[in-house]
Scaffold this motif. Structure first.
Motif, PDB file in Angstrom:
ATOM      1  N   UNK A 294       0.814  -1.210   0.000  1.00  0.00           N
ATOM      2  CA  UNK A 294       0.000   0.000   0.000  1.00  0.00           C
ATOM      3  C   UNK A 294       0.853   1.266   0.000  1.00  0.00           C
ATOM      4  N   UNK A 295       2.174   1.109   0.144  1.00  0.00           N
ATOM      5  CA  UNK A 295       3.046   2.283   0.205  1.00  0.00           C
ATOM      6  C   UNK A 295       3.045   3.002  -1.142  1.00  0.00           C
ATOM      7  N   UNK A 296       3.088   4.295  -1.083  1.00  0.00           N
ATOM      8  CA  UNK A 296       3.070   5.068  -2.325  1.00  0.00           C
ATOM      9  C   UNK A 296       4.446   5.038  -2.984  1.00  0.00           C
ATOM     10  N   UNK A 297       4.469   5.226  -4.280  1.00  0.00           N
ATOM     11  CA  UNK A 297       5.722   5.313  -5.022  1.00  0.00           C
ATOM     12  C   UNK A 297       6.265   6.737  -4.936  1.00  0.00           C
ATOM     13  N   UNK A 298       7.581   6.845  -4.892  1.00  0.00           N
ATOM     14  CA  UNK A 298       8.215   8.155  -4.792  1.00  0.00           C
ATOM     15  C   UNK A 298       8.477   8.718  -6.182  1.00  0.00           C
ATOM     16  N   UNK A 299       8.328  10.030  -6.299  1.00  0.00           N
ATOM     17  CA  UNK A 299       8.745  10.703  -7.510  1.00  0.00           C
ATOM     18  C   UNK A 299      10.258  10.876  -7.483  1.00  0.00           C
ATOM     19  N   UNK A 300      10.866  11.007  -8.656  1.00  0.00           N
ATOM     20  CA  UNK A 300      12.324  11.178  -8.712  1.00  0.00           C
ATOM     21  C   UNK A 300      12.792  12.368  -7.883  1.00  0.00           C
ATOM     22  N   UNK A 301      11.970  13.417  -7.812  1.00  0.00           N
ATOM     23  CA  UNK A 301      12.374  14.618  -7.079  1.00  0.00           C
ATOM     24  C   UNK A 301      12.390  14.400  -5.574  1.00  0.00           C
ATOM     25  N   UNK A 302      11.820  13.289  -5.093  1.00  0.00           N
ATOM     26  CA  UNK A 302      11.740  13.030  -3.655  1.00  0.00           C
ATOM     27  C   UNK A 302      12.831  12.104  -3.147  1.00  0.00           C
ATOM     28  N   UNK A 303      13.692  11.615  -4.027  1.00  0.00           N
ATOM     29  CA  UNK A 303      14.668  10.607  -3.626  1.00  0.00           C
ATOM     30  C   UNK A 303      15.892  11.193  -2.945  1.00  0.00           C
ATOM     31  N   UNK A 304      16.172  12.469  -3.177  1.00  0.00           N
ATOM     32  CA  UNK A 304      17.339  13.088  -2.559  1.00  0.00           C
ATOM     33  C   UNK A 304      18.436  13.467  -3.531  1.00  0.00           C
ATOM     34  N   UNK A 305      18.183  13.370  -4.843  1.00  0.00           N
ATOM     35  CA  UNK A 305      19.202  13.772  -5.820  1.00  0.00           C
ATOM     36  C   UNK A 305      19.355  15.290  -5.824  1.00  0.00           C
ATOM     37  N   UNK A 306      20.597  15.744  -5.975  1.00  0.00           N
ATOM     38  CA  UNK A 306      20.812  17.179  -6.131  1.00  0.00           C
ATOM     39  C   UNK A 306      20.331  17.596  -7.519  1.00  0.00           C
ATOM     40  N   UNK A 307      20.029  18.856  -7.732  1.00  0.00           N
ATOM     41  CA  UNK A 307      19.416  19.295  -9.008  1.00  0.00           C
ATOM     42  C   UNK A 307      20.211  18.894 -10.241  1.00  0.00           C
ATOM     43  N   UNK A 308      21.545  18.968 -10.171  1.00  0.00           N
ATOM     44  CA  UNK A 308      22.341  18.640 -11.354  1.00  0.00           C
ATOM     45  C   UNK A 308      22.272  17.156 -11.679  1.00  0.00           C
ATOM     46  N   UNK A 309      22.407  16.298 -10.659  1.00  0.00           N
ATOM     47  CA  UNK A 309      22.310  14.857 -10.878  1.00  0.00           C
ATOM     48  C   UNK A 309      20.921  14.487 -11.368  1.00  0.00           C
ATOM     49  N   UNK A 310      19.899  15.103 -10.784  1.00  0.00           N
ATOM     50  CA  UNK A 310      18.525  14.821 -11.193  1.00  0.00           C
ATOM     51  C   UNK A 310      18.304  15.178 -12.660  1.00  0.00           C
ATOM     52  N   UNK A 311      18.797  16.333 -13.076  1.00  0.00           N
ATOM     53  CA  UNK A 311      18.608  16.759 -14.463  1.00  0.00           C
ATOM     54  C   UNK A 311      19.315  15.811 -15.423  1.00  0.00           C
TER      55      UNK A 311
END
Length: 590
Positions: A294-311
């Motif tokens: 029942x746990x919700x899935x996390x969005x990529x922005x919620x995982x803890x990546x810094x903005x540059x790594x996320x982009x």
């Protein structure tokens, strides 16, 4: 059921007229349930019906119970099965000195049960009407909030040791088989309470470990194992047998390891249990992996990546073909990251298929396949079948052998975007691992487009966090100026975090995007260190660097980052700093 007279009929008539409904179907006489059912049949909404009834009876009605605290006396005394069946929930009285217990009622047909509860608790009650779905949800939430039940039950076992021994002797004399012993109510209650407490604590694993004179229950919470309960040795066989029965395992076989699985319901939450047994010198030990479906899935922005790594990672997952690897030890968040990536790129235009062992979460619009080595459905064989399903994106749960690695690379070279995982210390080592498996360098260089290494660090508990001023040795370890440490925090410990100072986790990441320089190194069979240095020169931030940024932001601490990351010998020598804790290197994941 009470006889309502004309007051209720008049109140319902007014409500139906206000809603422009035909009141001709309302009976002239009847009890509470009769009038309410007739009004609902005529089209009156549930909340409008409840309000009319509440007005006629002179009691309260609420659309939501969020502002009403639950009565702990009620949840402690009334079984959840009774509360669910009759849609009743005790609420704390509005004033502390009031002896009356408020009861939320979600089904008017159960009005008589209010007096049953009043007599059982020996307290006067005040009814409060609320929609049935609201009461049902509040019941689940209220009973999930109870804690400490397992410890109370274990204390009872310890205090009533002689009674338990007598019961075991009686069972032995009666020649009851082990299955019957395991399904006795006390054992079922004990196991259920332990699992309930584990879910409440957000534990990922429960260990039932036998010792010479006791049975220890341990829980892994936020990646760290804690001793939770000590059970008397005399209940060891029944407790372990009960868990094996839940997992549909052979309780008579105690000399071989076994695997099983079960599904349990806790309120609105569905929990999958993956159970594994192993014979030891003091009896079988059990490990239960808990997967909250029942746990919700996390969005990529919620995982803890810094903005540059996320982009950069978002750019990689949107390409048409190639192989993207996520690396890290077991329990480092690889599956969560892959699920988040698939969820981000999922669309009607893409056919996405996965091969998993196990399937941890259900993804809407994505075909997921369970791998089973026992049944011959391996990752490699499954991948061959998946390729015949016209896929655009494929996720392979893990690359374990040369056959799977070859199939994954061939798939990425034939126009598919492939995601998979490896167990390596850092991003660069994933490349050399593929070479070690026997993949040719030119295939690795042309297929792999990026590698994301990941670790999970514990968050500083928000309830007990305080500002922290690092010591000079820690300043040297961080390699920053004093002015950059103003946001550092440390948890002092509180009940919310089990006095650990940490609550929850987030990821630290190292993304290696393969460029021409890295590809030339791969074809030359360069070492992982050389590949890592080339990546850093191109802008890759290491796991330790990302962890230090999170330390300076006050999100985690130095011991946490040191626990889950490795620093190369060259980097240590350049800083002239030995590890802060002698156990850091030995605790680093392999």
């Amino acid at each position: 059921m009470i006889d309502t007279g004309d007051n209720l009929r008049a109140a319902l008539l007014r409500a139906m007229q206000t809603a422009n409904l035909n009141a001709a179907t309302l009976p002239m006489r009847g009890d509470l349930a009769t009038f309410a059912d007739a009004a609902r049949t005529a089209g009156l909404s549930e909340i409008a019906t409840l309000r009319a009834v509440a007005t006629a009876l002179g009691i309260a009605c609420a659309e939501s119970l969020s502002s009403y605290p639950t009565s702990s006396d009620f949840t402690a005394a009334i079984p959840i099965a009774f509360a669910r069946k009759h849609k009743l929930l005790g609420l704390a009285p509005p004033t502390a000195d009031s002896d009356r217990l408020w009861i939320a009622l979600g089904d008017l047909a159960n009005w008589d049960q209010l007096q049953v509860v009043a007599r059982f608790l020996n307290r006067p009650i005040t009814p409060l009407l609320a929609p049935g779905a609201v009461v049902a949800a509040a019941i689940n939430e209220a009973y999930q909030q109870r804690t400490g039940q397992a410890q109370d039950f274990i204390q009872t076992l310890n205090e009533d040791r002689n009674a338990v021994l007598d019961e075991l002797q009686r069972l032995a004399a009666g020649r009851e088989d082990l299955l019957d012993n395991a399904t006795r109510a006390p054992v079922i209650k004990l196991v259920n309470l332990i699992l309930f407490e584990a879910v409440k604590a957000n534990a990922s694993d429960v260990h039932v470990q036998p010792y010479e004179d006791r049975l220890m229950v341990r829980m892994r919470i936020d990646g760290v194992l804690y001793d939770s309960y000590t059970l008397p040795k005399l209940v060891q066989e029944e407790t372990i047998s009960r868990v094996k029965v839940m997992g549909k395992m052979n309780i008579a076989e105690k000399r071989l390891s076994q695997d099983g699985r079960a599904t349990v319901q806790i309120g609105d939450r569905t929990i999958d249990l993956r159970i594994a047994s192993l014979p030891t010198s003091y009896g079988e030990r059990i490990v239960i992996r808990l997967l909250d479906k029942s746990a919700r899935l996390y969005d990529l922005t919620e995982l803890g990546m810094d903005p540059r790594t996320l982009a950069r990672f978002e750019q990689l997952i949107t390409i048409e073909h190639g192989l993207i690897l996520v690396t890290g030890p077991t329990g480092s968040g690889k599956s969560t990251t892959l699920y988040s990536a698939l969820q981000r790129i999922n669309s009607k235009e893409r056919n996405i298929l996965t091969l998993e062992d196990p399937i941890e979460y259900q993804l809407d619009g994505i075909s997921q396949t369970q791998v089973s080595d026992k049944k011959g459905m391996t990752f490699a064989k499954g991948l061959r079948s998946v390729l015949r399903q016209d896929p655009d994106v494929i996720m392979v749960g893990e690359i374990r052998d040369l056959e799977t690695a070859t199939m994954a690379i061939q798939s990425s070279l034939t126009g598919h975007l492939v995601f998979s995982t490896l167990h390596t210390n850092d991003a660069a080592s994933a490349v050399t691992r593929l070479l070690d498996l026997g993949i040719e360098p030119y295939l690795v260089a042309s297929s792999v487009v990026g590698v994301l290494a990941e670790r999970l660090v514990r968050r500083v508990c928000a309830n007990c966090a305080q500002s922290y001023r690092p010591h000079p040795s820690e300043m040297e370890w961080l390699g920053v100026e004093r002015s950059a440490t103003t946001k550092m925090r440390m948890g002092t410990g509180c009940p919310a975090c089990r006095n650990t100072g940490y609550r929850g986790r987030l990821g630290t990441f190292e993304l290696l995007a393969l460029d021409d320089d890295v590809r030339r190194l791969i074809q030359a069979r360069a070492t992982a260190t050389e590949i890592k240095e080339a990546g850093i020169a191109a802008g890759t931030r290491t796991l330790r660097d990302d962890g230090i940024d999170k330390i300076l932001a006050g999100v985690t601490t130095i011991p946490e980052v040191e626990r889950v990351t490795l620093r190369t010998d060259d980097a240590d020598r350049s800083m002239g700093v030995p590890p802060m804790h002698s156990s850091a290197a030995s605790n680093a994941p392999l």
